[in-house]
Scaffold this active site. Structure first.
Site, PDB file in Angstrom:
ATOM      1  N   ASP A  43      56.106  23.857  70.009  1.00 41.00           N
ATOM      2  CA  ASP A  43      55.006  24.970  69.281  1.00 41.00           C
ATOM      3  C   ASP A  43      55.381  26.173  70.125  1.00 41.00           C
ATOM      4  O   ASP A  43      54.486  27.226  69.948  1.00 41.00           O
ATOM      5  CB  ASP A  43      53.897  24.211  69.071  1.00 41.00           C
ATOM      6  CG  ASP A  43      52.934  24.061  70.121  1.00 41.00           C
ATOM      7  OD1 ASP A  43      53.580  24.400  71.668  1.00 41.00           O
ATOM      8  OD2 ASP A  43      52.058  22.931  70.100  1.00 41.00           O
ATOM      9  N   SER A  44      55.665  26.093  71.625  1.00 46.61           N
ATOM     10  CA  SER A  44      56.071  26.944  72.062  1.00 46.61           C
ATOM     11  C   SER A  44      56.503  28.718  71.865  1.00 46.61           C
ATOM     12  O   SER A  44      56.207  29.485  71.314  1.00 46.61           O
ATOM     13  CB  SER A  44      56.600  27.488  73.836  1.00 46.61           C
ATOM     14  OG  SER A  44      58.080  26.265  73.967  1.00 46.61           O
ATOM     15  N   ASP A  82      57.593  19.241  68.108  1.00 47.63           N
ATOM     16  CA  ASP A  82      55.721  19.181  68.439  1.00 47.63           C
ATOM     17  C   ASP A  82      55.461  19.110  67.093  1.00 47.63           C
ATOM     18  O   ASP A  82      55.868  19.387  65.802  1.00 47.63           O
ATOM     19  CB  ASP A  82      55.496  19.914  68.985  1.00 47.63           C
ATOM     20  CG  ASP A  82      55.338  20.023  70.237  1.00 47.63           C
ATOM     21  OD1 ASP A  82      55.436  19.561  70.598  1.00 47.63           O
ATOM     22  OD2 ASP A  82      55.707  21.833  71.442  1.00 47.63           O
ATOM     23  N   LYS A 112      56.379  15.161  68.832  1.00 44.54           N
ATOM     24  CA  LYS A 112      55.338  14.968  70.093  1.00 44.54           C
ATOM     25  C   LYS A 112      54.316  15.631  70.046  1.00 44.54           C
ATOM     26  O   LYS A 112      53.880  16.626  69.221  1.00 44.54           O
ATOM     27  CB  LYS A 112      56.032  15.738  71.411  1.00 44.54           C
ATOM     28  CG  LYS A 112      55.333  16.350  72.412  1.00 44.54           C
ATOM     29  CD  LYS A 112      56.256  16.629  73.690  1.00 44.54           C
ATOM     30  CE  LYS A 112      56.055  18.475  73.779  1.00 44.54           C
ATOM     31  NZ  LYS A 112      55.153  18.180  73.913  1.00 44.54           N
ATOM     32  N   GLU A 114      50.002  15.678  71.549  1.00 47.91           N
ATOM     33  CA  GLU A 114      49.303  16.089  72.976  1.00 47.91           C
ATOM     34  C   GLU A 114      48.400  15.012  72.913  1.00 47.91           C
ATOM     35  O   GLU A 114      47.270  15.309  72.499  1.00 47.91           O
ATOM     36  CB  GLU A 114      49.072  17.768  73.255  1.00 47.91           C
ATOM     37  CG  GLU A 114      50.380  18.345  73.364  1.00 47.91           C
ATOM     38  CD  GLU A 114      49.724  20.186  72.912  1.00 47.91           C
ATOM     39  OE1 GLU A 114      51.002  20.569  73.323  1.00 47.91           O
ATOM     40  OE2 GLU A 114      48.772  20.202  73.581  1.00 47.91           O
ATOM     41  N   GLU A 181      52.582  17.314  82.263  1.00 46.39           N
ATOM     42  CA  GLU A 181      52.965  19.423  82.350  1.00 46.39           C
ATOM     43  C   GLU A 181      52.109  19.618  83.578  1.00 46.39           C
ATOM     44  O   GLU A 181      50.844  19.112  83.065  1.00 46.39           O
ATOM     45  CB  GLU A 181      52.531  20.092  81.390  1.00 46.39           C
ATOM     46  CG  GLU A 181      52.872  21.167  81.307  1.00 46.39           C
ATOM     47  CD  GLU A 181      52.867  22.537  79.822  1.00 46.39           C
ATOM     48  OE1 GLU A 181      52.683  23.209  79.908  1.00 46.39           O
ATOM     49  OE2 GLU A 181      52.997  22.003  79.386  1.00 46.39           O
TER      50      GLU A 181
END
Length: 278
Positions: A43-44, A82, A112, A114, A181
């Protein structure tokens, strides 16, 4: 194409796993050509492709759209996508709808998510339904507001212990891999040794099972600053600007296009069109 079984074997054999983000057909095609083990449609993309200030505005539709393009460019590479902000902090039913849409409509091989806490039950819920999930701990960009900005996580003993426990819980919930990260390299190494699933580091030192970087950071494309943990391997941005500037100059000065870049008509056709007069 490598699978989650292959990644487990790579960890067991000490072979580092390479992961790179990609957001469209050409970046995915190049990543596959370079033999990257795994592609992350992060999603970056909200920041490096869409120009947002954070990943928060990215939607499920955005992730589907970009993953479909990546899938077309990298048909033989394992693709992780993501789940964007708030797409899995909803009811289990709505979470499943979002997850199903991404997997079915985009062709992603894994998703993915978080964080830990309530996300642990989400990992279990999705993996129990047959959807492979990659966990993500440490600095979690979707939660930078809560974390106080883009800062290294787990620097003190108390927070490090929590990350260790969260990592174990992610594995127990069924995660097939774990992204770490911005955590101290000593902590990342310890977590990697505690888990049987691969750890993929970004700003987590050498002693993890693999590495991931953002495509645009790695090649210096459209970025002005990069984090400390990034190594830039080439600088395509400079070449792109140089090429475009040369194009602008040549158009302004009449150097482009030349005759070799143009098409012609036979003389008799010109005569038939306007009698040889212009």
């Amino acid at each position: 194409m490598k699978t989650k079984t292959d990644f487990l074997k790579m960890k067991e054999q000490g072979e580092p796993i390479t992961m790179l983000t990609a957001y469209d057909y050409p970046s995915a095609k190049l990543a596959e050509e370079a033999e990257v083990d795994m592609i992350l449609v992060g999603d970056s993309l909200g920041m490096v492709v869409l120009g947002y200030d954070s990943t928060v505005p990215v939607t499920v539709e955005d992730m589907i759209h970009h993953t479909k393009a990546v899938r077309r460019g990298a048909k033989e590479t394992f693709i992780v996508t993501d789940m964007p902000f708030m797409s899995y902090h909803v009811s289990p039913q709505d979470t499943m709808v979002n997850a199903r849409r991404i997997v079915q409509e985009s062709g992603a091989h894994a998703l993915k998510v978080e964080g830990a806490g309530e996300v642990i039950s989400t990992i279990h819920y999705l993996t129990s339904a047959g959807i492979p999930v990659v966990a993500h701990l440490g600095l979690t960009p979707q939660s930078v507001g809560v974390l106080g900005g883009y800062k290294v996580q787990g620097k003190d003993a108390e927070s490090a212990k929590k990350l260790i426990e969260d990592a174990k819980r992610c594995e127990e919930a069924g995660a097939i891999a774990l992204v770490l990260e911005c955590v101290p390299m000593q902590l990342a190494e310890f977590i990697s040794k505690q888990l049987t699933i691969p750890t993929i580091g970004i700003g987590a030192g050498q002693k993890v099972d693999g590495q991931v970087l953002v495509y645009h950071d790695l090649i210096s494309y459209g970025v002005n600053r990069v984090p400390k943990f990034v190594k830039q391997y080439t600088f395509v941005q400079e070449e792109i600007v140089r090429g475009i500037s040369q194009y602008v100059t040549e158009v302004k000065t009449g150097q482009f296009p030349e005759e070799k870049h143009s098409f012609t008509m036979k003389e008799e056709e010109c005569l038939a069109l306007y009698g040889g007069k212009q």
